[in-house]
Design a protein around this motif. Structure first.
Motif, mmCIF file in Angstrom:
data_model
loop_
_atom_site.group_PDB
_atom_site.id
_atom_site.type_symbol
_atom_site.label_atom_id
_atom_site.label_comp_id
_atom_site.label_asym_id
_atom_site.label_seq_id
_atom_site.Cartn_x
_atom_site.Cartn_y
_atom_site.Cartn_z
ATOM 1 N N ARG A 158 0.833 -1.207 0.000
ATOM 2 C CA ARG A 158 0.000 0.000 0.000
ATOM 3 C C ARG A 158 0.869 1.260 0.000
ATOM 4 N NH1 ARG A 158 -5.324 -1.291 1.078
ATOM 5 N NH2 ARG A 158 -5.655 -3.322 2.082
ATOM 6 N N ILE A 210 0.921 4.188 -2.851
ATOM 7 C CA ILE A 210 0.723 5.611 -2.556
ATOM 8 C C ILE A 210 1.912 6.428 -3.060
ATOM 9 C CG2 ILE A 210 0.555 7.288 -0.677
ATOM 10 C CD1 ILE A 210 -1.026 5.130 0.878
ATOM 11 N N THR A 228 9.848 2.073 0.808
ATOM 12 C CA THR A 228 9.081 1.665 -0.368
ATOM 13 C C THR A 228 9.936 1.114 -1.504
ATOM 14 O OG1 THR A 228 9.159 3.846 -1.446
ATOM 15 C CG2 THR A 228 7.381 3.470 0.145
ATOM 16 N N ALA A 232 -2.359 0.104 -3.853
ATOM 17 C CA ALA A 232 -2.895 0.760 -2.667
ATOM 18 C C ALA A 232 -4.262 0.211 -2.253
ATOM 19 C CB ALA A 232 -3.013 2.269 -2.919
ATOM 20 N N ALA A 266 1.632 9.424 -5.726
ATOM 21 C CA ALA A 266 2.094 10.757 -5.348
ATOM 22 C C ALA A 266 3.104 11.299 -6.355
ATOM 23 C CB ALA A 266 2.705 10.714 -3.946
#
Length: 249
Positions: free
Chosen positions: A104, A108, A148, A244, A112
């Motif tokens: 997730r 994101i 990430t 996500a 972004a």
């Protein structure tokens, strides 16, 4: 997931070939694409480990082409140091957090970055604020990289805001991505999350990544980079939404 099956081999070849094409056209995007695609079928921790060697090889290549590398290193050394510190700290999250939540977070991060690149106006950073802003950007970039496996935010928009010439910017991005790759490898090693079988898979991905970069350099001469970039960013939005919004197993 690390056993070298025919299906995994095809997945790695296709993923890094495509990611290499994106990098060949735009000068960036290999880690972003690779993490997004591999993260859809395996844990972000495993995907990040596989990413290490092809990312390192392609970014060192990008960093070394040109005459400005030493000057850029002197200008950006504090930002690079902070990227290393933040990445090693952030990598702990990849190790301890549930893979679904890591996925997730990755999704994101992709959304972004794509949203920023699609809709944000051009910004400029003055030389007066650069000395204190660079380490802040480095720490935040490092934490997001460690958590990430994506190297782009906020390093890419920040470097774009420094008023560098085109070739300087390409080298600066290569420098930032190279440091992030090495720091991510160090963070995974420090937390006991990088294994020899993943090293083999990572080495396997180098050739398709380089072939993809070569193909991307050809594609760049034949299509509009602006159109390609827009399609690439929309693809990242779709991929990020899939990650996500993935339900818990």
């Amino acid at each position: 997931m690390n056993t070298l099956t025919f299906g995994l081999t095809c997945l790695l070849l296709a993923t890094f070939l495509g990611a290499g094409v994106v990098k060949g056209v735009t000068g960036m995007g290999l880690p972003t694409v690779a993490m997004g695609l591999l993260g859809a079928v395996m844990s972000p921790l495993t995907a990040a480990a596989i990413l290490i060697i092809p990312s390192f090889v392609t970014n060192v290549w990008q960093m070394l082409v040109g005459r400005d590398k030493l000057r850029l290193m002197r200008r950006l050394w504090l930002m690079m140091l902070c990227i290393v510190i933040g990445t090693v700290l952030g990598a702990r999250l990849l190790v301890v957090v549930d893979p679904v939540w890591s996925g997730r977070a990755l999704g994101i991060a992709l959304i972004a970055y794509a949203a920023y690149a699609l809709f944000s106006p051009a910004i400029s950073t003055s030389e007066r604020v650069e000395p204190w802003l660079s380490p802040v950007i480095g720490i935040v970039t490092g934490l997001l990289t460690g958590a990430t496996g994506v190297f782009t935010l906020p390093a890419v928009p920040y470097l774009q805001s420094l008023g560098l010439q085109k070739d300087e910017l390409v080298q600066a991005l290569g420098l930032s991505f190279t440091v992030s790759t090495v720091a991510l490898a160090g963070g995974l090693l420090a937390h006991g999350a990088f294994r020899l079988d993943q090293l083999g898979l990572s080495m396997l991905a180098v050739l398709p990544a380089l072939v993809g970069m070569w193909l991307g350099s050809i594609v760049r001469q034949r299509i509009s980079p602006k159109t390609f970039r827009r399609c690439f960013l929309l693809f990242l939005v779709v991929l990020g939404l899939e990650l996500a919004l993935r339900p818990f197993s």
